[in-house]
Design an enzyme around this catalytic site. Sequence first.
Site: not given
Lengths: 261, 409
Positions: B375-377
Amino acid sequence: MKIIVCVKQVPDTWAEKRLDPATSRLDRASGDAVLNELDEYAVEEALRIAEATAGSVTVVTMGPERAAEALRKTLQMGADAAVHLLDERLAGSDAVGTSYALATLLAAREFDLVLLGSESTDARTSLLPAMLAERLGLPQMTFAAQVEVDPVARTVRIHRQTEAGYDVVEGSMPAVVSVVEKINEPRYPSFKGIMAAKKKPLETVSLADAGIDPEQVGGDHAWSAVVDFAQRPPRGAGVVVSDDGQAAHQLADFLAAEKLL
Amino acid sequence: MAAGEPVAVHRVLERDLPSAEAVELLSLVTEIARDQMAPRVTDDERHARFPRDVFDVLGRSGLFGLPYPEQYGGAGQPYQVYLQVLEELSRTWLAVGLGLSVHTLACFPLASFGTTEQRQEWLPHMLDGTRLGAYALSEAHSGSDAAALSTRAVADPAGEGYTVTGAKSWITHGGYADFYTVMARTSDEGPRGISAFLVEAGTEGLSAAAPERKMGMSASPTAQLLLDGVRVPARRRIGAEGQGFPIALAGLDTGRLGIAACAVGLAQAGLDAAVGWARSRRQFGRRIIDNEGLGFQLADMAASVASARATYLDAARRRDRGLRFSTEAAVAKLIATDAAMSVTSSAVGVFGGYGYVEDYPVERYLREAKVLQIVEGTNQVQRLVIARGLAGSADPQPAPANGFGSAAG
């Protein structure tokens, strides 16, 4: 309405407690200390009554220096002011001495209601609310699972929890009321409460300040003393009951022998 | 020690905090985690129940706006404090720590790029603890390549608002949130054609698909967000038209720090459990922790947790001091989530067979850790960010076709 709540700092409810062999007193220094859980209910009830009646809540404790942490928590929850009765000569006081000291401190103050938790999780005597009421000459209304105040009629009515259910008890104010955990769900402090608490008054009072006679408090003047103590024996192995047709009897006999039936 | 007995070494961590109020805040968070979260995390995760009421408790305690200004109802806390709160929550329940991180991320665009009027009108309601946020950037075909998103926001001829149509993927709190920060395309100019919008739950045309069935973090709902002609007033656009992508990237820089902190909390939980087990489990007549081989493994786990914590705190303190922290945030996310993966895997190993069954939480920790690397990159995107910094092309503005960011939602 002016409400005073008496609270106590106790060893962390979750931690194993030990007695100090040198003094036969609870070792309060070694573990974490927390606000006595039942006192949180008393504080919560006081806050609710104060919110409903535009009143104020002052929290009082007697205890060593670090007991101020417990007071700070009540200020964070929303209490308006706190008083810390702090004096080395108070160490080792029993319920008789503690109730004398707190009653002396409270007698000099103005209040409509004193709230307490019904017991502390360390000593578990449940003596203090009754002793305090007696010393102050006020109605004692203990083990309240519900509290209703009528500020106009100056009465307080509680549901006093009993083994069978509850009794409705009514008395005039000022009164001393102790509460059980059924009464409410205590709030957590909020971050704003943490910030606001820093600006609230926390007054430290000595025996002399409060006019308390040092000859009536502390371990040397306690009416009760710990003569001896021993470690709780380690838990033994249990008995395995396999059902050969007699298991129910064996279980019933066991429960009867343990006086559980 | 027999199976089924509690294994709890939940020490109160002595943290390096900048103020007395931060110490009190962490102590409050520890208490809430212990009393309100620990007793039910196992059951709620097993039955995929979203603990909205736990978020209510956090909200009432003022934790919904920790890093935002007090004038808008935030707590004005530095990131190094806010992130340690996330860490402590995640140590008990990752879905809650990560949920709070996502909420805080969802508030970021308005708090950082909104006009004064917009902030005054909406931010206090987003921070007061009653309303939960979600962040909608990713789409089915635009994950790491976030700038390729295709959700459309078509402006009215009169300029009064937009009609938004499309589908957002992997949205944490999708269907449960009270507001959504949504990135949508207002023109075809690639990364320069994206704008940010604040969309209220309950707006006509906005709905969520059934929650995804995930490998872990089942208590945290993750769903597709469907926008079918959703009307968004122009005053709910955050920043200028076309500014959405830089806003999203700035949010993700900060969001990454949140994920890193959550990862450290999860890794700490794995370490706590493993140490508790190794101290009590006896084989060959002694505690297994007294075997050097196992002791050294625990030492490596402890070193991983400590270094990951130091890494995110370094990035956070840089941010708090106004220094550049984009590369450091990527490093922290990479290091901390890899640490969570390896530490939780080792924790299962320390437990042996008991680690592989649901009677103990470590198998859940291992399943939960994996999502943090994604997640988130993804961690490969973090490497991309770090490598571009090294190559001297760290400017986030001209976002390349293969951009940053991923399933923040």
